[in-house]
Design a protein around this motif. Structure first.
Motif, PDB file in Angstrom:
ATOM      1  N   GLU A 162       0.815  -1.044   0.172  1.00  0.00           N
ATOM      2  CA  GLU A 162      -0.242   0.110   0.022  1.00  0.00           C
ATOM      3  C   GLU A 162       0.976   1.146  -0.023  1.00  0.00           C
ATOM      4  O   GLU A 162       0.730   2.281  -0.650  1.00  0.00           O
ATOM      5  N   ALA A 163       1.841   1.304   0.694  1.00  0.00           N
ATOM      6  CA  ALA A 163       2.726   2.286   0.993  1.00  0.00           C
ATOM      7  C   ALA A 163       3.483   2.767  -0.419  1.00  0.00           C
ATOM      8  O   ALA A 163       3.784   3.733  -0.981  1.00  0.00           O
ATOM      9  N   LEU A 164       4.009   1.462  -0.925  1.00  0.00           N
ATOM     10  CA  LEU A 164       4.834   1.660  -2.197  1.00  0.00           C
ATOM     11  C   LEU A 164       3.916   2.127  -3.347  1.00  0.00           C
ATOM     12  O   LEU A 164       4.308   2.616  -4.254  1.00  0.00           O
ATOM     13  N   THR A 165       2.551   1.583  -3.335  1.00  0.00           N
ATOM     14  CA  THR A 165       1.677   1.909  -4.249  1.00  0.00           C
ATOM     15  C   THR A 165       1.546   3.339  -4.335  1.00  0.00           C
ATOM     16  O   THR A 165       1.602   4.166  -5.423  1.00  0.00           O
ATOM     17  N   PHE A 166       1.151   3.851  -3.305  1.00  0.00           N
ATOM     18  CA  PHE A 166       0.892   5.397  -2.924  1.00  0.00           C
ATOM     19  C   PHE A 166       2.240   6.311  -3.315  1.00  0.00           C
ATOM     20  O   PHE A 166       2.112   7.401  -4.060  1.00  0.00           O
ATOM     21  N   ALA A 167       3.576   5.961  -2.921  1.00  0.00           N
ATOM     22  CA  ALA A 167       4.545   6.566  -3.181  1.00  0.00           C
ATOM     23  C   ALA A 167       4.585   6.727  -4.494  1.00  0.00           C
ATOM     24  O   ALA A 167       5.282   7.661  -5.217  1.00  0.00           O
ATOM     25  N   ASN A 168       4.664   5.433  -5.404  1.00  0.00           N
ATOM     26  CA  ASN A 168       5.018   5.406  -6.743  1.00  0.00           C
ATOM     27  C   ASN A 168       4.113   6.227  -7.467  1.00  0.00           C
ATOM     28  O   ASN A 168       4.115   6.856  -8.545  1.00  0.00           O
ATOM     29  N   LEU A 169       2.558   6.276  -7.364  1.00  0.00           N
ATOM     30  CA  LEU A 169       1.628   7.096  -7.745  1.00  0.00           C
ATOM     31  C   LEU A 169       1.944   8.539  -7.363  1.00  0.00           C
ATOM     32  O   LEU A 169       1.938   9.186  -8.309  1.00  0.00           O
ATOM     33  N   LEU A 170       2.523   9.107  -6.312  1.00  0.00           N
ATOM     34  CA  LEU A 170       2.737  10.312  -6.009  1.00  0.00           C
ATOM     35  C   LEU A 170       4.070  10.793  -7.027  1.00  0.00           C
ATOM     36  O   LEU A 170       3.911  11.967  -7.602  1.00  0.00           O
ATOM     37  N   VAL A 171       5.106   9.935  -6.888  1.00  0.00           N
ATOM     38  CA  VAL A 171       6.140  10.333  -7.582  1.00  0.00           C
ATOM     39  C   VAL A 171       5.852  10.596  -9.147  1.00  0.00           C
ATOM     40  O   VAL A 171       6.137  11.309  -9.714  1.00  0.00           O
ATOM     41  N   GLY A 172       5.113   9.493  -9.620  1.00  0.00           N
ATOM     42  CA  GLY A 172       4.900   9.570 -10.984  1.00  0.00           C
ATOM     43  C   GLY A 172       3.920  10.741 -11.570  1.00  0.00           C
ATOM     44  O   GLY A 172       4.260  11.639 -12.384  1.00  0.00           O
ATOM     45  N   VAL A 173       2.958  11.038 -10.596  1.00  0.00           N
ATOM     46  CA  VAL A 173       2.289  12.290 -10.990  1.00  0.00           C
ATOM     47  C   VAL A 173       2.908  13.559 -10.551  1.00  0.00           C
ATOM     48  O   VAL A 173       2.799  14.483 -11.443  1.00  0.00           O
ATOM     49  N   PHE A 174       3.711  13.477  -9.507  1.00  0.00           N
ATOM     50  CA  PHE A 174       4.540  14.848  -9.361  1.00  0.00           C
ATOM     51  C   PHE A 174       5.509  15.406 -10.588  1.00  0.00           C
ATOM     52  O   PHE A 174       5.685  16.224 -10.715  1.00  0.00           O
ATOM     53  N   ASN A 175       6.166  14.186 -10.801  1.00  0.00           N
ATOM     54  CA  ASN A 175       7.102  14.395 -11.975  1.00  0.00           C
ATOM     55  C   ASN A 175       6.537  14.753 -13.368  1.00  0.00           C
ATOM     56  O   ASN A 175       7.208  15.218 -14.012  1.00  0.00           O
ATOM     57  N   LEU A 176       5.184  14.612 -13.575  1.00  0.00           N
ATOM     58  CA  LEU A 176       4.598  14.998 -14.804  1.00  0.00           C
ATOM     59  C   LEU A 176       4.139  16.485 -14.600  1.00  0.00           C
ATOM     60  O   LEU A 176       3.605  16.909 -15.616  1.00  0.00           O
ATOM     61  N   LEU A 177       4.512  17.158 -13.576  1.00  0.00           N
ATOM     62  CA  LEU A 177       4.193  18.617 -13.359  1.00  0.00           C
ATOM     63  C   LEU A 177       4.897  19.327 -14.473  1.00  0.00           C
ATOM     64  O   LEU A 177       5.879  18.913 -14.840  1.00  0.00           O
ATOM     65  N   PRO A 178       4.243  20.004 -15.264  1.00  0.00           N
ATOM     66  CA  PRO A 178       4.963  20.677 -16.722  1.00  0.00           C
ATOM     67  C   PRO A 178       5.877  21.684 -16.360  1.00  0.00           C
ATOM     68  O   PRO A 178       5.417  22.884 -16.791  1.00  0.00           O
ATOM     69  N   GLY A 179       6.924  21.448 -15.517  1.00  0.00           N
ATOM     70  CA  GLY A 179       7.834  22.629 -15.602  1.00  0.00           C
ATOM     71  C   GLY A 179       9.403  21.962 -15.320  1.00  0.00           C
ATOM     72  O   GLY A 179       9.349  20.850 -14.527  1.00  0.00           O
ATOM     73  N   LEU A 180      10.399  22.582 -15.745  1.00  0.00           N
ATOM     74  CA  LEU A 180      11.674  22.010 -15.755  1.00  0.00           C
ATOM     75  C   LEU A 180      12.011  22.410 -14.262  1.00  0.00           C
ATOM     76  O   LEU A 180      11.586  23.556 -13.650  1.00  0.00           O
ATOM     77  N   PRO A 181      12.917  21.668 -13.687  1.00  0.00           N
ATOM     78  CA  PRO A 181      13.699  20.688 -14.163  1.00  0.00           C
ATOM     79  C   PRO A 181      12.907  19.236 -14.150  1.00  0.00           C
ATOM     80  O   PRO A 181      13.427  18.078 -14.171  1.00  0.00           O
ATOM     81  N   LEU A 182      11.599  19.036 -13.593  1.00  0.00           N
ATOM     82  CA  LEU A 182      10.964  17.812 -13.870  1.00  0.00           C
ATOM     83  C   LEU A 182      10.859  17.336 -14.899  1.00  0.00           C
ATOM     84  O   LEU A 182      10.841  17.962 -16.144  1.00  0.00           O
ATOM     85  N   ASP A 183      10.647  15.945 -14.992  1.00  0.00           N
ATOM     86  CA  ASP A 183      10.304  15.343 -16.183  1.00  0.00           C
ATOM     87  C   ASP A 183       9.008  15.868 -17.158  1.00  0.00           C
ATOM     88  O   ASP A 183       9.112  15.855 -18.415  1.00  0.00           O
ATOM     89  N   GLY A 184       8.051  16.420 -16.319  1.00  0.00           N
ATOM     90  CA  GLY A 184       6.844  16.790 -17.245  1.00  0.00           C
ATOM     91  C   GLY A 184       7.395  18.161 -17.676  1.00  0.00           C
ATOM     92  O   GLY A 184       6.843  18.532 -18.784  1.00  0.00           O
ATOM     93  N   GLY A 185       8.349  18.584 -17.323  1.00  0.00           N
ATOM     94  CA  GLY A 185       9.025  19.826 -17.959  1.00  0.00           C
ATOM     95  C   GLY A 185       9.821  19.558 -19.143  1.00  0.00           C
ATOM     96  O   GLY A 185       9.626  20.623 -20.268  1.00  0.00           O
TER      97      GLY A 185
END
Length: 393
Positions: A162-185
């Motif tokens: 449960e913890a890893l599922t939430f963490a991976n979901l959070l990391v995946g969504v956070f990194n898709l935020l549309p700005g550098l230096p994130l992956d979404g950027g």
């Protein structure tokens, strides 16, 4: 979680100043190599591992008694960063598949970073390299949900999943935020690059969006700190501190991306001939004080050691001269403060732009000898002068 490229990003392109630069620039402890890529763990990771262990232990304690609960909590910290590692490794593998050399993968306090030597040659490849990381996290989150829904699991395993599922979901969504230096950027950069035909436009736009994302993170943390009261108040202020750390990371990364593009704009204008210092040639046995006097008389900014036929043999190090007290200079020969000249430290006086930057990266040093096509010494190029050309960018 980011991937960085190219080497000019966030600093002037002149590179290091000596053979020890690679050791000094190591981002953490070398844990080994995978697929030829060095894997580093920053010392800051251990701090995060301790914090995650302490914070998660409160949940584990309801299922497992102490001290075993601390071991389970630490296991979660390791698995969490294992997910981050897989995220970064996916960037590295995708980049390698496109023929881009990967310098390193580093795990640190805010997650991880994949350092790629060159930027992707096309917006499509840039998009795929950037998207590979968040995609892995979202897939891991989906697998976690599938395991949770289909398998009868012990309480400890269920808690970890449960913890890893939430963490991976959070990391995946956070990194898709549309700005550098994130992956979404990087995704935004690739899209704008494709639409405009210029990678610079994409980087500048994604950099400014990254600054907006940083401000948004800070506002979100302030909101949590303001409206979490009672038992949740402590968590709110912790969220504010963490959001401030994340916001500063994003702001700095976005600013560096914007600055890197401005640096690139100046690179084609670089000319070794224009930046060169006039050189005075002396033999190795000439006292340093006399060599300095001759240089001042010639209005020269560098001293070159030469033989009696005028063939250059070495470059006198400017820092070493400055560090030598005046009362000792008559008793020290100029040759004692010189460095031998090899082929990599000899550059054509007409070298410019990207060729000049690549030459400086290929053989990091503080000074380079510039020669005319016929072999005559034109002058000396100091890295500090190259850096100064980028000052204020």
């Amino acid at each position: 979680m980011t991937h960085s490229a190219p080497p000019t990003e966030g600093r002037t392109p002149a590179g290091g100043t000596g053979p020890d630069d690679d050791r000094a620039a190591r981002p953490g402890l070398l844990m080994g190599r995978l697929l030829g890529v060095p894997i580093y763990v920053s010392p800051s990771w251990f701090l995060v591992a301790v914090l995650v262990t302490v914070m998660f232990e409160g949940q584990v304690h309801d299922v497992v008694t102490r001290p075993l609960s601390y071991l389970v909590a630490f296991t979660y910290a390791v698995l969490l960063y294992g997910s981050v590692f897989v995220h970064e490794l996916s960037h590295a593998v995708t980049a390698r598949a496109f023929g881009l050399p990967v310098r390193s993968v580093t795990l640190h306090i805010l997650g991880g970073e994949t350092s790629i030597e060159r930027e992707a040659p096309t917006p499509g490849r840039e998009f795929l390299i950037a998207f590979a990381g968040p995609l892995v996290n979202l897939v891991l989150a989906g697998l976690g949900l599938l395991l949770h829904a289909t398998l009868p699991l012990p309480d400890v395993a269920l808690l970890l999943i449960e913890a890893l599922t939430f963490a991976n979901l959070l990391v995946g969504v956070f990194n898709l935020l549309p700005g550098l230096p994130l992956d979404g950027g990087r995704l935004v950069r690739a899209i704008v690059w494709k639409a405009t035909g210029r990678s610079r436009n994409g980087a500048i736009f994604a950099g400014w969006v990254g600054r907006a994302v940083a401000i948004g993170c800070l506002i979100a943390g302030a909101y949590l700190a303001t409206y979490n009261t009672g038992e949740g108040g402590g968590i709110g202020w912790l969220a504010l501190l963490w959001s401030a750390l994340v916001a500063s990371f994003i702001w700095v990364g976005a600013t560096q991306a914007i600055r890197a593009e401005r640096v690139r704009d100046r690179i084609p204008l670089l000319s070794a001939r224009r930046l060169a210092r006039r050189a005075t040639l002396v033999t190795a046995d000439v006292p340093l004080a006399e060599a300095i006097r001759r240089a001042q008389q010639d209005h020269a900014g560098a001293i070159v050691i030469a033989d009696h036929d005028g063939k250059p043999l070495g470059l006198v190090n400017e820092k070493a001269v400055t560090a030598t007290p005046e009362h000792r200079r008559p008793w020290i020969s100029a040759g004692d403060l010189s460095r031998g000249i090899d082929d990599h430290l000899t550059l054509p006086a007409d070298i410019t732009g990207e060729d000049l930057i690549e030459a400086l990266r290929r053989a990091p040093a503080t000074e380079y000898l510039l020669v005319e096509p016929d072999g005559r010494v034109y002058g000396v190029l100091a890295v500090t002068d190259v850096d100064r050309a980028f000052a204020g960018v």
